[in-house]
Scaffold this active site. Structure first.
Site, PDB file in Angstrom:
ATOM      1  N   ASP A   1     -47.653 -17.867 -87.664  1.00 51.75           N
ATOM      2  CA  ASP A   1     -48.942 -18.200 -86.972  1.00 51.75           C
ATOM      3  C   ASP A   1     -49.945 -17.145 -87.193  1.00 51.75           C
ATOM      4  O   ASP A   1     -49.622 -15.841 -86.902  1.00 51.75           O
ATOM      5  CB  ASP A   1     -48.561 -18.047 -85.387  1.00 51.75           C
ATOM      6  CG  ASP A   1     -49.724 -18.457 -84.524  1.00 51.75           C
ATOM      7  OD1 ASP A   1     -49.678 -19.796 -84.085  1.00 51.75           O
ATOM      8  OD2 ASP A   1     -50.694 -17.827 -84.069  1.00 51.75           O
TER       9      ASP A   1
ATOM     10  N   ASN B   1     -62.718 -18.511 -85.176  1.00 53.26           N
ATOM     11  CA  ASN B   1     -63.412 -19.843 -84.939  1.00 53.26           C
ATOM     12  C   ASN B   1     -64.534 -19.451 -83.775  1.00 53.26           C
ATOM     13  O   ASN B   1     -65.686 -20.087 -84.056  1.00 53.26           O
ATOM     14  CB  ASN B   1     -62.565 -21.042 -84.085  1.00 53.26           C
ATOM     15  CG  ASN B   1     -61.507 -21.652 -85.345  1.00 53.26           C
ATOM     16  OD1 ASN B   1     -62.038 -21.730 -86.371  1.00 53.26           O
ATOM     17  ND2 ASN B   1     -60.727 -22.312 -84.771  1.00 53.26           N
TER      18      ASN B   1
ATOM     19  N   HIS C   1     -66.092 -23.032 -87.067  1.00 52.44           N
ATOM     20  CA  HIS C   1     -64.694 -23.765 -87.319  1.00 52.44           C
ATOM     21  C   HIS C   1     -64.793 -23.982 -88.857  1.00 52.44           C
ATOM     22  O   HIS C   1     -63.732 -24.276 -89.384  1.00 52.44           O
ATOM     23  CB  HIS C   1     -64.872 -25.160 -86.743  1.00 52.44           C
ATOM     24  CG  HIS C   1     -64.621 -25.107 -85.185  1.00 52.44           C
ATOM     25  ND1 HIS C   1     -63.357 -24.902 -84.779  1.00 52.44           N
ATOM     26  CD2 HIS C   1     -65.432 -24.810 -84.056  1.00 52.44           C
ATOM     27  CE1 HIS C   1     -63.088 -24.736 -83.417  1.00 52.44           C
ATOM     28  NE2 HIS C   1     -64.439 -24.629 -82.721  1.00 52.44           N
TER      29      HIS C   1
ATOM     30  N   ASP D   1     -61.706 -23.353 -91.105  1.00 51.74           N
ATOM     31  CA  ASP D   1     -60.996 -24.064 -91.960  1.00 51.74           C
ATOM     32  C   ASP D   1     -60.702 -23.507 -93.247  1.00 51.74           C
ATOM     33  O   ASP D   1     -59.681 -23.752 -93.915  1.00 51.74           O
ATOM     34  CB  ASP D   1     -61.703 -25.307 -92.065  1.00 51.74           C
ATOM     35  CG  ASP D   1     -61.848 -26.241 -90.814  1.00 51.74           C
ATOM     36  OD1 ASP D   1     -60.952 -26.128 -89.888  1.00 51.74           O
ATOM     37  OD2 ASP D   1     -62.644 -27.491 -90.710  1.00 51.74           O
TER      38      ASP D   1
ATOM     39  N   GLU E   1     -52.825 -23.482 -86.048  1.00 54.09           N
ATOM     40  CA  GLU E   1     -52.823 -22.323 -86.826  1.00 54.09           C
ATOM     41  C   GLU E   1     -51.438 -21.795 -87.301  1.00 54.09           C
ATOM     42  O   GLU E   1     -50.944 -20.890 -87.608  1.00 54.09           O
ATOM     43  CB  GLU E   1     -53.628 -20.959 -86.366  1.00 54.09           C
ATOM     44  CG  GLU E   1     -53.067 -20.541 -85.204  1.00 54.09           C
ATOM     45  CD  GLU E   1     -53.863 -21.090 -84.085  1.00 54.09           C
ATOM     46  OE1 GLU E   1     -53.777 -20.368 -82.948  1.00 54.09           O
ATOM     47  OE2 GLU E   1     -54.191 -22.168 -84.086  1.00 54.09           O
TER      48      GLU E   1
END
Length: 283
Positions: free
Chosen positions: A131, A139, A144, A148, A174
């Site tokens: 994670d 973010n 975002h 990405d 994530e």
């Protein structure tokens, strides 16, 4: 010919096809042929239409679920087109659209198969759940699109540094997983430590600036050696708990759970010991 046909007919043909879709496919109980014992295909003749022109229109307007039938006798190009559409749909149902990794559906199916293989062969199986640390902050701070980008590069790094027969999957926002077949706990932890070191080397440019930032990752691993009966959710739960321990301990590290087989055997041994104690002492 394809360009000419599209230029002359695209607007009128598209209006007609989309109106048919709206009329029939948006009504309850319609366009679900797999659930209906009887059905009827409605054909629309398109004089001058070529397969090449149709492929362009279908891709441009999302009409890949429509099937074409040729008027001549050569079915091969149309069958190849149908096959390519089916292959694309199959790929999309098994892969994460952002990273291209296997999705949770494939992950769970593969893990279940590997648990059964380990149970039969008694070779170790290790599950790693990873994670990204503080991903929400990325973010919230840089948007975002940058988030990405981080996910894509992170996924690429995992793929490039895994063995050909390991499964790497994105199983959450994530959250990622690696199924390491034939790998025990000690070796798996060494592999994950090296992987986390490579992740620390990833750098990203801050939007509107020449400055860069890096990311870290936490990982939890659980291992099964096939000596006891284990369910998939138990292996996942142990890896999740180890991941939680890694986060709680400060992040950017690997934590491992006790090997499921040994834990179960230890519990059974304690039960037998307590039974003997009761028989001989009454306590």
């Amino acid at each position: 010919m394809s360009a000419e046909y599209i230029a002359e007919n695209e607007a009128s043909l598209l209006e007609e096809l989309l109106s048919v879709r709206d009329r029939f496919c948006n009504e309850k109980g319609v366009c679900h042929a797999h659930e209906c014992p009887e059905g009827l295909a409605v054909l629309r003749l398109c004089p001058g239409m070529t397969l090449e022109a149709w492929e362009i229109l279908a891709e441009r307007h999302g009409l890949n679920d429509w099937m074409t039938v040729p008027l001549d006798r050569d079915m091969a190009p149309h069958l190849i087109h149908v096959q390519s559409v089916l292959q694309e749909l199959s790929y999309k149902t098994e892969h994460d659209p952002l990273t291209g990794l296997s999705n949770r559906r494939v992950f769970e199916r593969t893990l279940d198969q590997e648990i059964e293989r380990t149970r039969r062969s008694k070779t170790p199986l290790t599950l790693a759940i990873l994670d990204l640390d503080n991903f929400k902050k990325i973010n919230d701070t840089w948007g975002h699109l940058k988030g990405d980008e981080v996910l894509i590069d992170f996924a690429d790094l995992l793929s490039q540094n895994s063995r050909r027969y390991d499964l790497v999957a994105r199983i959450g926002g994530e959250e990622f997983a690696i199924i390491l077949s034939g790998v025990g706990l000690v070796k798996a932890k060494q592999l994950l430590e090296r992987l986390l070191d490579k992740i620390r080397g990833l750098t990203f440019t801050k939007p509107g600036s020449n400055e860069t930032f890096s990311v870290t990752c936490s990982a939890g691993i659980s291992c099964f050696k096939g000596m006891v009966d284990v369910e998939m959710h138990e292996l996942i739960g142990k890896a999740d708990k180890a991941l939680y321990d890694a986060k709680k301990a400060g992040k950017d590290q690997v934590c491992s759970a006790d090997i499921l087989d040994f834990e179960t055997v230890t519990k059974e041994t304690l039960v037998h010991a307590n039974e003997k104690k009761f028989l001989f002492t009454g306590n």
